[in-house]
Design an enzyme around this catalytic site. Structure first.
Site, mmCIF file in Angstrom:
data_model
loop_
_atom_site.group_PDB
_atom_site.id
_atom_site.type_symbol
_atom_site.label_atom_id
_atom_site.label_comp_id
_atom_site.label_asym_id
_atom_site.label_seq_id
_atom_site.Cartn_x
_atom_site.Cartn_y
_atom_site.Cartn_z
ATOM 1 N N ARG A 289 -23.337 -42.400 15.868
ATOM 2 C CA ARG A 289 -23.857 -41.325 16.485
ATOM 3 C C ARG A 289 -22.702 -40.099 16.375
ATOM 4 N NH1 ARG A 289 -26.554 -45.093 19.442
ATOM 5 N NH2 ARG A 289 -28.807 -45.041 18.783
ATOM 6 N N LYS A 311 -20.991 -27.758 7.504
ATOM 7 C CA LYS A 311 -21.828 -28.274 6.845
ATOM 8 C C LYS A 311 -21.646 -29.651 6.245
ATOM 9 C CE LYS A 311 -24.336 -23.872 5.327
ATOM 10 N NZ LYS A 311 -24.887 -23.463 4.290
ATOM 11 N N GLU A 353 -16.066 -18.117 -6.105
ATOM 12 C CA GLU A 353 -15.914 -17.924 -4.771
ATOM 13 C C GLU A 353 -14.964 -17.047 -4.201
ATOM 14 O OE1 GLU A 353 -18.684 -19.058 -3.337
ATOM 15 O OE2 GLU A 353 -19.234 -20.765 -4.558
ATOM 16 N N LYS A 395 -14.065 -16.326 5.412
ATOM 17 C CA LYS A 395 -15.294 -17.214 5.749
ATOM 18 C C LYS A 395 -15.329 -17.954 7.413
ATOM 19 C CE LYS A 395 -18.228 -21.032 4.516
ATOM 20 N NZ LYS A 395 -18.578 -22.165 3.585
ATOM 21 N N GLU A 405 -26.099 -20.344 10.984
ATOM 22 C CA GLU A 405 -26.736 -19.530 9.836
ATOM 23 C C GLU A 405 -27.735 -19.023 10.200
ATOM 24 O OE1 GLU A 405 -27.303 -22.349 6.422
ATOM 25 O OE2 GLU A 405 -26.458 -20.710 5.542
ATOM 26 N N ARG A 409 -24.162 -14.894 8.616
ATOM 27 C CA ARG A 409 -23.584 -15.956 7.367
ATOM 28 C C ARG A 409 -24.278 -15.769 6.219
ATOM 29 N NH1 ARG A 409 -22.721 -22.568 7.854
ATOM 30 N NH2 ARG A 409 -21.593 -22.354 9.873
ATOM 31 N N ASN A 413 -24.077 -15.545 0.885
ATOM 32 C CA ASN A 413 -24.867 -15.785 -0.391
ATOM 33 C C ASN A 413 -24.717 -14.686 -1.602
ATOM 34 O OD1 ASN A 413 -25.826 -18.109 0.490
ATOM 35 N ND2 ASN A 413 -27.651 -17.058 1.472
ATOM 36 N N HIS A 416 -25.518 -15.674 -5.226
ATOM 37 C CA HIS A 416 -25.991 -16.948 -5.009
ATOM 38 C C HIS A 416 -27.429 -16.924 -5.383
ATOM 39 C CE1 HIS A 416 -22.079 -18.319 -3.890
ATOM 40 N NE2 HIS A 416 -22.588 -19.441 -3.714
ATOM 41 N N HIS A 420 -27.853 -19.292 -8.209
ATOM 42 C CA HIS A 420 -28.608 -20.571 -8.141
ATOM 43 C C HIS A 420 -29.720 -20.851 -9.133
ATOM 44 C CE1 HIS A 420 -27.258 -21.353 -3.611
ATOM 45 N NE2 HIS A 420 -26.432 -22.121 -4.455
ATOM 46 N N HIS A 433 -21.178 -24.599 -10.702
ATOM 47 C CA HIS A 433 -21.497 -23.936 -9.569
ATOM 48 C C HIS A 433 -20.707 -22.444 -9.669
ATOM 49 C CE1 HIS A 433 -22.890 -22.461 -5.909
ATOM 50 N NE2 HIS A 433 -21.849 -22.271 -5.462
HETATM 51 N N1 LIG Z 1 -20.144 -27.987 2.668
HETATM 52 C C1 LIG Z 1 -20.064 -26.771 2.186
HETATM 53 O O1 LIG Z 1 -20.046 -25.723 2.933
HETATM 54 C C2 LIG Z 1 -19.828 -26.674 0.812
HETATM 55 C C3 LIG Z 1 -19.610 -25.585 0.069
HETATM 56 C C4 LIG Z 1 -19.335 -25.317 -1.165
HETATM 57 C C5 LIG Z 1 -19.815 -26.452 -1.982
HETATM 58 N N2 LIG Z 1 -20.054 -27.490 -1.399
HETATM 59 C C6 LIG Z 1 -20.030 -28.706 -2.118
HETATM 60 O O2 LIG Z 1 -19.348 -29.221 -2.789
HETATM 61 C C7 LIG Z 1 -19.504 -29.885 -4.060
HETATM 62 C C8 LIG Z 1 -18.676 -29.465 -5.263
HETATM 63 O O3 LIG Z 1 -17.225 -29.544 -4.932
HETATM 64 P P1 LIG Z 1 -16.259 -29.662 -6.048
HETATM 65 O O4 LIG Z 1 -16.526 -28.827 -7.255
HETATM 66 O O5 LIG Z 1 -15.115 -30.027 -5.400
HETATM 67 O O6 LIG Z 1 -16.793 -31.096 -7.041
HETATM 68 P P2 LIG Z 1 -16.232 -32.547 -6.681
HETATM 69 O O7 LIG Z 1 -16.195 -33.068 -5.365
HETATM 70 O O8 LIG Z 1 -17.444 -33.378 -7.606
HETATM 71 O O9 LIG Z 1 -14.851 -32.390 -7.496
HETATM 72 C C9 LIG Z 1 -15.162 -32.269 -9.087
HETATM 73 C C10 LIG Z 1 -14.486 -33.228 -9.724
HETATM 74 O O10 LIG Z 1 -12.887 -32.977 -9.739
HETATM 75 C C11 LIG Z 1 -12.036 -34.323 -9.474
HETATM 76 N N3 LIG Z 1 -11.172 -33.699 -8.731
HETATM 77 C C12 LIG Z 1 -11.259 -33.242 -7.444
HETATM 78 N N4 LIG Z 1 -9.985 -32.889 -7.036
HETATM 79 C C13 LIG Z 1 -9.208 -33.129 -8.117
HETATM 80 C C14 LIG Z 1 -7.694 -32.891 -7.998
HETATM 81 N N5 LIG Z 1 -6.963 -32.638 -7.152
HETATM 82 N N6 LIG Z 1 -7.251 -33.429 -9.452
HETATM 83 C C15 LIG Z 1 -8.069 -33.833 -10.539
HETATM 84 N N7 LIG Z 1 -9.404 -33.984 -10.105
HETATM 85 C C16 LIG Z 1 -9.748 -33.747 -8.996
HETATM 86 C C17 LIG Z 1 -13.538 -35.022 -8.814
HETATM 87 O O11 LIG Z 1 -13.007 -36.521 -9.038
HETATM 88 C C18 LIG Z 1 -14.761 -34.555 -9.340
HETATM 89 O O12 LIG Z 1 -14.800 -35.332 -10.571
HETATM 90 C C19 LIG Z 1 -21.075 -29.759 -4.041
HETATM 91 O O13 LIG Z 1 -21.529 -30.979 -3.990
HETATM 92 C C20 LIG Z 1 -21.429 -28.967 -3.243
HETATM 93 O O14 LIG Z 1 -22.676 -28.841 -2.759
HETATM 94 C C21 LIG Z 1 -20.354 -27.907 -0.156
HETATM 95 ZN ZN LIG Z 2 -20.989 -21.224 -3.873
#
Ligand SMILES: NC(=O)c1ccc[n+]([C@@H]2O[C@H](COP(=O)([O-])OP(=O)(O)OC[C@H]3O[C@@H](n4cnc5c(N)ncnc54)[C@H](O)[C@@H]3O)[C@@H](O)[C@H]2O)c1
Ligand SMILES: [Zn+2]
Length: 528
Positions: A289, A311, A353, A395, A405, A409, A413, A416, A420, A433
């Site tokens: 939990r 999030k 971003e 942020k 949100e 917040r 967007n 976006h 999106h 993205h």
């Molecule tokens: N929580 C939030 O507020 C929030 C905000 C924005 C995005 N997100 C989420 O984040 C995700 C996208 O994040 P992302 O683009 O980091 O994707 P990801 O975590 O899939 O990483 C992208 C790729 O890069 C590789 N990688 C990561 N760090 C590396 C490094 N330092 N060196 C070499 N390779 C590396 C990973 O193995 C992966 O294959 C989505 O699922 C999205 O929903 C969440």
């Molecule tokens: Zn975004």
């Protein structure tokens, strides 16, 4: 120690004494807010007695605002000791959290009562049972005292307390205000493995979650640092990529936690991109939990976006982030050293971003990008650290005001709505993205121009910057007709409105309600 230091906390925690000592040992000016008020309006005790608490608070507020205005502009940032109720208003507290380093001094009700009574008459403790009153007031004020860069016990020797305060001040973390769930985000180059041990202190078990790619590159020093704390280490290396951001991966983490004997004192650590940090946070939110977790993002997107806001979650089939929870980490370490191995496409996508964030709330960040676009793309480490820090600061400021949100917040967007739609239209594969956000920004700027919201010059400047950073900035050839049908697709009711974020000027955005039908027509018109 670039920002002023604020000492906050209940009466008799020693804010003035500690503040004076920290100021003396760092050669900085010292301001005692209560003394500043008294020099303007006479004794506080008298003010309380003759004008009441509400009038005193108003006076205190005005005085604090003046002090902050000066302190944040001063060449040598000062130490400021506050009265125990000075940061009770959330608005000024969040300002302090953004512009200063805030340290709360804490103590037990018994000790604080003893000290307060020894120091003489205290207007708030005049009733028959002072310790009871202290306990009540502490409980009432707990969420506001928790919104700080650090909380330090005042019950240690003065020198120790002062040394701890100096250390927090020098660290200069960014803080995210979320009442008792507040936390700090540290940014820099090559520091994460040196800091992680202190953050997990006293956890008997650590669950280190990463993905196979990141793990092979970067896990070893973090692993060593976690082992050095004496904690038992449980390792989970997920398959990389969004395709694995699902409940099956979470089950894998739960099982590893179970088999390794992770109890309620365990800390989860997520080392990876946004996929890993979102899943680590979600696993931590549900394990027994809810246990503590720490984020160590390794992509630019995860640093500037996923690291702040609490999030967490997973995808459910094609529904992105459909299952999740708000669960704040204990702390976040953004070490741009990791970005040296990120793919070029990933890093540049993250810059979309950053541009968005600059447009929303930091004109200085925007010009920094304009002045150094080539060095930014080349990932100059110090410059990247500065960019990451400034983005997170914007942020953090926004989500601190709006933790769940509920409105404010929504400005995040920007770009976006159409972004999106283009991303979904491309089946989440042809465009990253960030690339979709870049195109979405172009769409939002052009739409803003068409509706008289956005100056043409701002659009041109932003488009030029996006291109120089290697981001797509042309809508020609984009499937705008398909995107138009997808815009606001979660709005089932015909004729409903969507909130659209318009860029009005550098660092200024405005959300306006616009009819979905009009938005769709306008998006279609962008193709011309
Ligand atoms: N929580 C939030 O507020 C929030 C905000 C924005 C995005 N997100 C989420 O984040 C995700 C996208 O994040 P992302 O683009 O980091 O994707 P990801 O975590 O899939 O990483 C992208 C790729 O890069 C590789 N990688 C990561 N760090 C590396 C490094 N330092 N060196 C070499 N390779 C590396 C990973 O193995 C992966 O294959 C989505 O699922 C999205 O929903 C969440
Ligand atoms: Zn975004």
């Amino acid at each position: 120690m670039r920002r002023p230091l604020i000492l906050n906390g209940f009466m008799a925690t020693g804010k003035s004494t500690v503040g004076a000592l920290v100021a003396r040992t760092t050669g900085r000016p010292f301001i005692d807010l209560d003394r500043a008020i008294e020099s303007e309006a006479g004794s506080i005790e008298n003010l309380f007695a003759t004008r009441g608490e509400a009038a005193f608070r108003a006076l205190e507020q005005a005085c604090l605002e003046r002090v902050l205005n000066e302190a944040t502009r001063a060449a040598h940032a000062p130490v400021i000791a506050l009265g125990g109720g000075a940061l009770l208003s959330r608005e000024i507290r969040l300002r302090a959290l953004d512009e200063c380093v805030v340290v709360t001094l804490e103590g037990s009700p018994a000790e604080l009562t003893r000290r307060a009574l020894r120091q003489g008459q205290r207007p708030l403790l005049s009733g028959p049972n002072p310790e009871q009153r202290v306990t009540e007031l502490l409980a009432l004020r707990a969420p506001s005292y928790a919104e700080a860069h650090a909380r330090i016990s005042c019950e240690n020797p003065l020198e120790t307390v002062a040394a701890q305060v100096r250390e927090v001040w020098a660290r200069d973390e960014l803080a995210v205000g979320a009442a008792e769930a507040s936390y700090g985000v540290q940014t820099g180059v090559g520091f994460a493995s040196g800091r992680i041990g202190a953050l997990v202190a006293k956890s008997p078990v650590c669950v280190l979650v990463s993905d196979k790619t990141v793990s092979a590159l970067h896990a070893a020093p973090i692993e060593d640092a976690l082992r050095a704390t004496g904690a038992q280490l449980i390792r989970v290396d997920l398959e990389p990529g969004e395709a694995h951001k699902n409940i099956a991966s979470i089950e894998g983490i739960w099982h590893a936690a179970l088999e390794g004997g992770a109890d309620r004192k365990a800390t989860f650590v997520g080392l990876g991109g946004g996929v890993v940090t979102d899943m680590t946070g979600f696993a931590a939110s549900t394990w027994l939990r809810g246990v503590r977790w720490i984020g160590i993002p390794t992509t630019l997107l995860a640093m500037v976006d996923a690291s702040v806001g609490g999030k967490t979650g997973v995808d459910l089939a094609s529904a992105k982030n459909a299952v999740g929870a708000f669960w704040q980490p204990q702390g976040v370490l953004c070490d741009v050293h990791y970005l040296s191995t990120e793919s070029a496409r990933g890093f540049i996508s993250g810059l979309a971003e950053v541009v968005k964030t600059a447009l929303i709330g930091d004109p200085g960040l925007f010009t920094l990008l304009e002045d150094n676009a080539e060095r930014v793309v080349a990932r100059d480490a110090d410059l990247t650290a500065e960019i990451v820090r400034r983005s997170i600061r914007v942020k953090a400021r926004i989500v601190s005001f709006d933790q769940r949100e509920s409105g404010l917040r929504a400005v995040l967007n920007l770009g976006h709505t159409v972004g999106h739609a283009l991303e979904a239209q491309a089946g989440y594969s042809a465009l990253t993205h960030g690339e979709a956000v870049s195109l979405g920004l172009v769409a939002a700027l052009r739409l803003g121009e068409a509706l008289g919201q956005t100056p043409h010059e701002l659009s041109e400047r932003t488009l030029t910057l996006l291109r120089r950073l290697g981001l797509p900035a042309s809508l020609a050839g984009q499937p705008l007709a398909e995107a138009a049908t997808l815009v606001g697709h979660d709005k089932k009711r015909a004729g409903s409105n969507v909130n659209f974020v318009f860029a009005r000027a550098l660092g200024r955005v405005e959300t306006q309600s616009i009819a979905l039908s009009e938005l769709r027509t306008r998006v279609l018109a962008l193709a011309e």
